[in-house]
Enzyme design. Structure first.
Site: not given
Length: 251
Positions: A66, A70
């Site tokens: 996704h 991060d």
């Protein structure tokens, strides 16, 4: 593991956790037969390059589950350093993406094939990579050990369905989430289901592992069916109530 049809032997994937930030895990995945290496959800390039060098592996692919920074923040630096091809879900938010991954697509590492399933909820375009023969799945921020991702973009209905898809895999399938959240999740699970002896037992084991500084992953489908309250929810309403309670829970 996969099967080498020519020689009739089982072939394993080598999977190494690379800690990043405060609680992320970036996964290095290596096929010793072909020498190929991929990296899953590289939020930071530096620790990945250091670990690959330590292992003597050359990164050729970058897989994103996704778009969150991060998990993608190291994409461009890794691509520049290694020439690796970036694959990730649909949409325009994956930095440097070369290959768009959608339901029914696949990634390959040597003879190993990872099938793409769409698992929205945490984000709308979240995917998981399922290596069926190897009984391995990279699940990003959809499912965590004893927990699940927050609903930043998707709905409770979507996340509930996504968790059910993942936990329909065989019980011995190893699940590789992208964060070390297990202790906090275990504490919530014990609060949400205080009569579950399997949760109480797992909480003690997880607490001991974290006290020793030891990783708690991967988990397995069987473990999650037994001790993950979000997986054990019997309907969307129950799931949504649990997710709301977890969002405000303080252990």
């Amino acid at each position: 593991m996969g099967v080498d049809a020519e020689h009739g032997r089982m072939v394993m994937l080598d999977i190494v956790a690379v800690p990043a930030f405060s609680d992320n895990y970036i996964w290095l995945v290596h096929d010793s037969d072909s020498g190929e290496t991929a990296v899953v959800d590289p939020g930071d390039a530096a620790p990945v390059l250091a670990e690959a060098e330590r292992c003597g592996w050359k990164i050729g692919q970058i897989w994103n589950t996704h778009w969150h920074p991060d998990h993608t923040g190291g994409n461009l630096a890794l691509k520049q350093a290694t020439g690796g091809k970036i694959s990730g879900p649909a949409g325009d938010r994956i930095a440097g993406r070369d290959v768009e991954l959608m339901e029914g697509g696949e990634v390959r590492l040597g003879k190993h094939v990872g099938h793409v399933i769409e698992v929205p909820g945490h984000t709308l375009d979240h995917i998981a990579l399922i290596f069926a023969e190897e009984h391995v799945a990279f699940v990003g921020d959809t499912l965590f050990a004893m927990g699940c991702g927050r609903l930043f973009e998707g709905t409770a209905e979507q996340m509930y369905a996504s968790l059910r898809r993942i936990t329909q895999l065989p019980g011995d399938a190893k699940l590789y989430p992208a964060h070390e959240y297990t202790l906090a999740n275990a504490r919530f699970a014990a609060h949400a289901d205080p009569g579950n002896s399997a949760i109480a037992s797992r909480l003690k084991k997880v607490a001991a592992l974290r006290e020793a500084g030891t990783i708690t992953l991967p988990t397995t489908v069987a473990q999650e069916r037994e001790t993950n309250p979000f997986v054990r929810a019997t309907n969307v309403k129950e799931f949504a109530e649990l997710r709301s309670a977890k969002d405000s829970f303080r252990s």
